[in-house]
Design a protein around this motif. Structure first.
Motif, PDB file in Angstrom:
ATOM      1  N   LEU A  96      -3.462   8.392  -1.115  1.00 49.99           N
ATOM      2  CA  LEU A  96      -3.960   8.859   0.053  1.00 49.99           C
ATOM      3  C   LEU A  96      -5.343   8.728   0.370  1.00 49.99           C
ATOM      4  N   LEU A 119      -7.565   6.837  -1.446  1.00 51.09           N
ATOM      5  CA  LEU A 119      -8.044   5.228  -1.283  1.00 51.09           C
ATOM      6  C   LEU A 119      -7.753   4.900  -0.048  1.00 51.09           C
ATOM      7  N   GLY A 120      -6.497   4.974   0.197  1.00 51.39           N
ATOM      8  CA  GLY A 120      -5.981   4.254   1.568  1.00 51.39           C
ATOM      9  C   GLY A 120      -6.957   4.678   2.535  1.00 51.39           C
ATOM     10  N   LEU A 169     -10.082   2.982   2.475  1.00 54.04           N
ATOM     11  CA  LEU A 169     -10.127   1.547   2.740  1.00 54.04           C
ATOM     12  C   LEU A 169      -9.825   1.428   4.275  1.00 54.04           C
ATOM     13  N   ILE A 170      -9.268   2.232   5.097  1.00 52.18           N
ATOM     14  CA  ILE A 170      -8.939   1.968   6.526  1.00 52.18           C
ATOM     15  C   ILE A 170     -10.262   2.275   7.108  1.00 52.18           C
ATOM     16  N   LEU A 226     -12.996  -1.110   5.771  1.00 50.67           N
ATOM     17  CA  LEU A 226     -12.457  -2.380   6.353  1.00 50.67           C
ATOM     18  C   LEU A 226     -12.970  -3.103   7.503  1.00 50.67           C
ATOM     19  N   PRO A 227     -13.056  -2.336   8.488  1.00 51.72           N
ATOM     20  CA  PRO A 227     -13.365  -2.683   9.932  1.00 51.72           C
ATOM     21  C   PRO A 227     -14.974  -2.914   9.723  1.00 51.72           C
TER      22      PRO A 227
END
Lengths: 342, 131
Positions: free
Chosen positions: A104, A106-107, A110-111, A114-115
């Motif tokens: 969770l 790392l997710g 990442l979210i 990334l942008p």
């Protein structure tokens, strides 16, 4: 050092004191190094660098909190309340803390991150610069919205408040373009164009550095980035587009003669003269640059003389020959001519 | 174990003899999703096609892949059967234990495949450009 501490008979106290003062000194040196920041990610002067600085802070603080939690938990179960865990609660801890929580976390990171990556490559506001990495210098071409190209080298000038696109290429080996105070790092790959863009916010002179090992003088492949107010930038660009100013003094005229006699024009271009070589950096306005030899020397008459007479010493394996046979008079004249190319 | 029990067991788990490769289904869905996602993205960016169809396609593909992995994972969970018999490990040399062990392995592979599919899809769903 350690042997002295151990053998001086002053025991543990002295040793600990030394350790502390060393740590303090190291900390001060590190902080001092961060503060000066012409080439530092900790001194962001552009949109992209600020974004990366925020990202780094989030990651660092997150990692710190995680580390403190793990350390506290470790101390709790081994020192404060050591006891045997039931199989079930141990498995819950492993699956929860070792699988679900990291996935969770790392997710989420990442979210969040990334942008930011694609925003580092946003389209430009009209100005584009083509930069080609050579061993060990930079070819720089400003491409105006109308398609005109203005050639320069070893220095990048950017208007503040506007986004400038950078089309990156490399000649023979892989290099990497990096101006830490302004933005991220992008590889420059022979035969494959890469793109990034920069939006400086604070006027100033920053330092860029090739960030991918590219041969003997990789560490000496740097450049200056001058972030200017838009009006000053427009004036500079107009001046950069013009041909070279003819030599003004007798000494400079003599230097122009040395330049022609030694065949410098076979490799270098000075627009408005017979010198049209494409092998080395364009010298049309070399006297107005902040640095010399791709960011390794200041830009004064003595520095030109020093560079021309000691190229191999100053930049090992550089393609330009060492002109150590020139008389002092010729050398000074040549340096004066080049310094006058503003 | 009596001969009758043995016979019973062999009958019950006979299908197991050929089902070792069933545990690869989860990672296989992940692999197909990975190749399709990367391939379509490379093609779209190389040809300069609009990005929205790609993102919708990858979104739909991702939902399908996740549904498939969930279904496989559910089947594997049932095969592992850890809640009923409270056996976390199945290490006895019997057909039943082999059957449940394969369920356990397939279940864990489904979890990693699920995470892999989500992480592969995120960049395309969140990136606004080919740059």
């Amino acid at each position: 050092m350690q042997n002295i501490w151990l053998s001086d008979g002053m025991g543990q106290g002295r040793r600990q004191h030394n350790w502390k003062s060393h740590a303090a000194l190291t900390g001060i040196l590190l902080l001092a190094g961060c503060g000066s920041g012409r080439q530092s990610v900790l001194n962001p002067a552009g949109d992209d660098a600020l974004m990366l600085f925020d990202l780094a802070r989030v990651m660092f603080i997150g990692a710190l909190i995680l580390w403190l939690l793990v350390a506290a938990l470790f101390i709790y179960v081994t020192r404060i309340a050591p006891r045997e865990f039931s199989r079930c609660s141990a498995e819950r801890l492993i699956v929860g803390g070792g699988v679900i929580f990291p996935v969770l976390l790392l997710g989420a990171l990442l979210i969040y991150s990334l942008p930011l990556m694609s925003s580092q490559r946003e389209a430009d506001d009209g100005l584009e610069v083509q930069i080609t990495a050579e061993q060990w210098w930079w070819r720089v071409n400003y491409v105006l919205p109308n398609g005109d190209t203005i050639t320069s080298a070893n220095e990048l000038r950017l208007p503040v408040g506007a986004r400038t696109g950078l089309r990156l290429n490399a000649h023979r080996v892989i290099h990497s373009f990096w101006v830490p105070a302004l933005g991220g790092k992008t590889d420059m790959i022979p035969g494959r164009e890469t793109f990034m863009s920069l939006k400086p916010e604070t006027p100033g002179i920053y330092r860029g550095q090739c960030a991918e090992f590219c041969g003997a003088s990789h560490a000496l492949m740097a450049f200056e980035v001058v972030a200017m107010e838009p009006e000053a930038f427009a004036a500079w660009l107009a001046a950069e587009a013009a041909d070279a100013v003819p030599p003004q003094t007798p000494l400079a005229r003599k230097g122009a003669g040395v330049f022609a006699r030694e065949g410098c024009g076979g490799c270098h271009t000075v627009r408005g003269t017979d010198a049209q070589g494409q092998v080395g950096p364009d010298l049309t306005h070399v006297g107005s640059r902040v640095s010399l030899g791709a960011g390794i020397l200041p830009d004064g008459v003595e520095d030109f003389a020093n560079w021309i007479a000691h190229t191999e010493d100053l930049k090992p394996e550089v393609a330009m020959p060492t002109y150590d046979y020139l008389s002092d008079g010729d050398l000074t004249a040549l340096a004066t001519y080049l310094e006058g190319l503003e | 174990m009596t001969d009758i029990n043995k016979h019973e067991e062999q009958k019950r788990f006979r299908a197991e003899a050929t089902s070792l490769w069933k545990i690869t289904f989860g990672p296989l869905v992940w692999a197909v999703h990975f190749v399709a996602t990367y391939g379509l993205t490379a093609l779209t960016c190389a040809k300069g096609w609009p990005l929205d169809p790609l993102r919708i396609g990858v979104g739909v593909g991702t939902v399908l892949a996740l549904a498939g992995i969930l279904w496989l994972g559910w089947g594997a969970w049932a095969q592992w059967d850890t809640l009923r018999d409270r056996e976390w490990e199945n290490d006895a040399p019997t057909d039943e234990d082999r059957h449940q062990f394969l369920g356990h392995a397939a279940f864990l592979l489904s979890i990693i495949s699920f995470i892999g599919v989500v992480y592969v899809a995120l960049p395309i769903l969140l990136f606004g450009s080919c740059q």
